[in-house]
Motif scaffolding. Structure first.
Motif, PDB file in Angstrom:
ATOM      1  N   GLY A  94      24.227 -26.495  41.722  1.00 25.17           N
ATOM      2  CA  GLY A  94      23.207 -25.609  42.273  1.00 25.17           C
ATOM      3  C   GLY A  94      21.848 -25.853  41.673  1.00 25.17           C
ATOM      4  O   GLY A  94      21.481 -26.987  41.356  1.00 25.17           O
ATOM      5  N   ASN A  95      21.100 -24.770  41.480  1.00 19.95           N
ATOM      6  CA  ASN A  95      19.698 -24.831  41.093  1.00 19.95           C
ATOM      7  C   ASN A  95      19.562 -24.869  39.573  1.00 19.95           C
ATOM      8  O   ASN A  95      20.039 -23.977  38.865  1.00 19.95           O
ATOM      9  CB  ASN A  95      18.982 -23.596  41.664  1.00 19.95           C
ATOM     10  N   ALA A  96      18.884 -25.900  39.063  1.00 18.62           N
ATOM     11  CA  ALA A  96      18.728 -26.077  37.619  1.00 18.62           C
ATOM     12  C   ALA A  96      17.983 -24.911  36.978  1.00 18.62           C
ATOM     13  O   ALA A  96      18.245 -24.557  35.821  1.00 18.62           O
ATOM     14  CB  ALA A  96      17.992 -27.389  37.336  1.00 18.62           C
ATOM     15  N   SER A  97      17.079 -24.293  37.702  1.00 15.77           N
ATOM     16  CA  SER A  97      16.320 -23.173  37.137  1.00 15.77           C
ATOM     17  C   SER A  97      17.202 -21.952  36.930  1.00 15.77           C
ATOM     18  O   SER A  97      16.958 -21.150  36.022  1.00 15.77           O
ATOM     19  CB  SER A  97      15.129 -22.825  38.026  1.00 15.77           C
ATOM     20  N   ALA A  98      18.232 -21.794  37.736  1.00 19.54           N
ATOM     21  CA  ALA A  98      19.208 -20.728  37.504  1.00 19.54           C
ATOM     22  C   ALA A  98      19.966 -20.992  36.218  1.00 19.54           C
ATOM     23  O   ALA A  98      20.248 -20.067  35.435  1.00 19.54           O
ATOM     24  CB  ALA A  98      20.171 -20.625  38.678  1.00 19.54           C
ATOM     25  N   ASP A  99      20.308 -22.253  35.984  1.00 20.83           N
ATOM     26  CA  ASP A  99      20.997 -22.634  34.754  1.00 20.83           C
ATOM     27  C   ASP A  99      20.108 -22.366  33.545  1.00 20.83           C
ATOM     28  O   ASP A  99      20.571 -21.864  32.511  1.00 20.83           O
ATOM     29  CB  ASP A  99      21.365 -24.116  34.821  1.00 20.83           C
ATOM     30  N   ALA A 100      18.823 -22.659  33.675  1.00 19.23           N
ATOM     31  CA  ALA A 100      17.872 -22.398  32.586  1.00 19.23           C
ATOM     32  C   ALA A 100      17.716 -20.900  32.350  1.00 19.23           C
ATOM     33  O   ALA A 100      17.646 -20.445  31.202  1.00 19.23           O
ATOM     34  CB  ALA A 100      16.520 -23.027  32.907  1.00 19.23           C
ATOM     35  N   ILE A 140      15.241 -27.835  19.718  1.00 19.98           N
ATOM     36  CA  ILE A 140      15.126 -27.332  21.089  1.00 19.98           C
ATOM     37  C   ILE A 140      14.706 -28.457  22.030  1.00 19.98           C
ATOM     38  O   ILE A 140      15.167 -28.521  23.183  1.00 19.98           O
ATOM     39  CB  ILE A 140      14.157 -26.139  21.162  1.00 19.98           C
ATOM     40  N   ASP A 141      13.864 -29.364  21.568  1.00 18.56           N
ATOM     41  CA  ASP A 141      13.540 -30.552  22.367  1.00 18.56           C
ATOM     42  C   ASP A 141      14.822 -31.310  22.722  1.00 18.56           C
ATOM     43  O   ASP A 141      15.032 -31.712  23.875  1.00 18.56           O
ATOM     44  CB  ASP A 141      12.601 -31.480  21.587  1.00 18.56           C
ATOM     45  N   MET A 142      15.661 -31.519  21.718  1.00 14.96           N
ATOM     46  CA  MET A 142      16.918 -32.224  21.933  1.00 14.96           C
ATOM     47  C   MET A 142      17.812 -31.460  22.910  1.00 14.96           C
ATOM     48  O   MET A 142      18.405 -32.037  23.833  1.00 14.96           O
ATOM     49  CB  MET A 142      17.639 -32.408  20.589  1.00 14.96           C
ATOM     50  N   PHE A 143      17.874 -30.162  22.712  1.00 12.90           N
ATOM     51  CA  PHE A 143      18.702 -29.306  23.567  1.00 12.90           C
ATOM     52  C   PHE A 143      18.260 -29.388  25.028  1.00 12.90           C
ATOM     53  O   PHE A 143      19.078 -29.562  25.936  1.00 12.90           O
ATOM     54  CB  PHE A 143      18.612 -27.868  23.063  1.00 12.90           C
ATOM     55  N   VAL A 144      16.963 -29.276  25.257  1.00 16.96           N
ATOM     56  CA  VAL A 144      16.451 -29.328  26.632  1.00 16.96           C
ATOM     57  C   VAL A 144      16.696 -30.708  27.250  1.00 16.96           C
ATOM     58  O   VAL A 144      17.084 -30.813  28.425  1.00 16.96           O
ATOM     59  CB  VAL A 144      14.952 -28.967  26.669  1.00 16.96           C
ATOM     60  N   ASP A 145      16.503 -31.761  26.483  1.00 19.78           N
ATOM     61  CA  ASP A 145      16.759 -33.109  26.997  1.00 19.78           C
ATOM     62  C   ASP A 145      18.210 -33.259  27.434  1.00 19.78           C
ATOM     63  O   ASP A 145      18.497 -33.876  28.474  1.00 19.78           O
ATOM     64  CB  ASP A 145      16.419 -34.160  25.944  1.00 19.78           C
ATOM     65  N   ILE A 146      19.119 -32.708  26.654  1.00 20.17           N
ATOM     66  CA  ILE A 146      20.539 -32.774  27.011  1.00 20.17           C
ATOM     67  C   ILE A 146      20.805 -31.988  28.287  1.00 20.17           C
ATOM     68  O   ILE A 146      21.501 -32.449  29.200  1.00 20.17           O
ATOM     69  CB  ILE A 146      21.404 -32.254  25.842  1.00 20.17           C
ATOM     70  N   GLN A 147      20.232 -30.791  28.380  1.00 18.21           N
ATOM     71  CA  GLN A 147      20.436 -29.981  29.575  1.00 18.21           C
ATOM     72  C   GLN A 147      19.872 -30.681  30.816  1.00 18.21           C
ATOM     73  O   GLN A 147      20.506 -30.696  31.880  1.00 18.21           O
ATOM     74  CB  GLN A 147      19.795 -28.605  29.408  1.00 18.21           C
ATOM     75  N   PHE A 205      11.577 -26.155  28.432  1.00 20.92           N
ATOM     76  CA  PHE A 205      12.283 -26.503  29.664  1.00 20.92           C
ATOM     77  C   PHE A 205      11.310 -26.643  30.824  1.00 20.92           C
ATOM     78  O   PHE A 205      11.377 -27.596  31.604  1.00 20.92           O
ATOM     79  CB  PHE A 205      13.343 -25.449  30.000  1.00 20.92           C
ATOM     80  N   CYS A 206      10.410 -25.680  30.948  1.00 23.32           N
ATOM     81  CA  CYS A 206       9.460 -25.706  32.063  1.00 23.32           C
ATOM     82  C   CYS A 206       8.530 -26.914  31.973  1.00 23.32           C
ATOM     83  O   CYS A 206       8.233 -27.559  32.986  1.00 23.32           O
ATOM     84  CB  CYS A 206       8.666 -24.406  32.103  1.00 23.32           C
ATOM     85  N   LYS A 207       8.097 -27.252  30.749  1.00 24.57           N
ATOM     86  CA  LYS A 207       7.204 -28.403  30.583  1.00 24.57           C
ATOM     87  C   LYS A 207       7.924 -29.709  30.892  1.00 24.57           C
ATOM     88  O   LYS A 207       7.419 -30.550  31.648  1.00 24.57           O
ATOM     89  CB  LYS A 207       6.646 -28.434  29.164  1.00 24.57           C
ATOM     90  N   LYS A 208       9.113 -29.891  30.341  1.00 29.11           N
ATOM     91  CA  LYS A 208       9.837 -31.151  30.505  1.00 29.11           C
ATOM     92  C   LYS A 208      10.336 -31.349  31.940  1.00 29.11           C
ATOM     93  O   LYS A 208      10.436 -32.472  32.424  1.00 29.11           O
ATOM     94  CB  LYS A 208      11.013 -31.215  29.528  1.00 29.11           C
ATOM     95  N   SER A 209      10.667 -30.253  32.617  1.00 30.82           N
ATOM     96  CA  SER A 209      11.181 -30.355  33.985  1.00 30.82           C
ATOM     97  C   SER A 209      10.091 -30.182  35.030  1.00 30.82           C
ATOM     98  O   SER A 209      10.376 -30.285  36.238  1.00 30.82           O
ATOM     99  CB  SER A 209      12.265 -29.302  34.212  1.00 30.82           C
TER     100      SER A 209
END
Length: 250
Positions: free
Chosen positions: A177-183, A92-99, A206-210
């Protein structure tokens, strides 16, 4: 192009491999406009420098529309997670970094996320008019951003090659658009697939990394749930409508 080696089957489409080419063949339920729009979105994302398979051609094969692109050898992130569940946090760390690397990009010719969501809410007829009005009001009040948003990102959309390079697939729903919508959309997908615990890990990371407040992502959740309800999948509706009915999350 030979269609004799199936590598994936998805609703209303089949992906074949012919040597170094992957061929996504659509059934008759897809309109020409949607298929050409998917190819156009893909081409626009190519220009951002994001690692994606390059489109080779759009053609008709045996009367069906198809998009041919580079075949990427590797294993999806979803497959890695299934095989190695003890290391979910790492994946999930890897996934969030990619996103987040996707969100760093800009593609000014992509459709705006807010415009797409506005249209989806208007067509969400499983939701009553009063709630649709409230969703429109919430959407209009959300900040306007111009980040590249995949719009449907999940671990199965990411292929990891032998040298560890990630390639991101399936750009049919890409917007700016808004990255939080994508999340919020990704979190919804985890829940729809019965993986709420993994989704909760994802949202936390996601919230921590962003450096994004969880409550801010949650404000998008009724909007993305309303958007998903337009597809009308019976098995999803109970969950989607429960999300839409929640005005504020704790």
């Amino acid at each position: 192009m030979k269609l004799d080696k199936i590598i994936a089957v998805r609703p209303n489409k089949t992906i074949y491999r012919d040597g170094d080419t992957a061929i996504k063949v659509f059934d008759e339920s897809y309109s020409k406009a949607n298929i050409l729009n998917e190819a156009l979105n893909h081409a626009k994302i190519e220009e951002t420098g994001i690692n994606i398979p390059k489109i080779i051609e759009v053609a008709k094969i045996d009367g069906r529309w198809a998009i041919a692109m580079d075949y990427i050898e590797g294993e999806t992130l979803g497959e890695k997670m299934e095989k190695d569940p003890e290391n979910i946090e790492k994946y999930i760390d890897m996934f969030v970094d990619i996103q987040l690397s996707i969100h760093e990009k800009r593609a000014p010719n992509l459709i705006k996320l807010k415009d797409k969501m506005r249209d989806k809410i208007s067509n969400a007829h499983a939701i009553d008019a009063t709630t649709r009005y409230e969703l429109h009001t919430r959407l209009e009040g959300m900040p306007k951003h111009n980040k590249v948003c995949h719009g449907d990102l999940q671990p199965d959309d990411i292929i990891i090659t032998a040298d560890g390079t990630p390639y991101i697939l399936d750009w049919a729903h890409a917007t700016q658009g808004n990255a939080s919508a994508d999340a919020a959309r990704t979190y919804l997908l985890f829940n729809l697939h019965g993986k709420k615990e993994i989704g909760d890990i994802y949202l936390r990371k996601f919230c921590k990394k962003s450096d994004t407040a969880k409550q801010y992502v949650q404000k998008w959740m009724p909007i993305v749930a309303a958007s998903q309800s337009v597809k009308g999948k019976e098995e999803e509706m109970a969950l989607l409508l429960s999300w839409v009915d929640v005005v504020d999350y704790e």
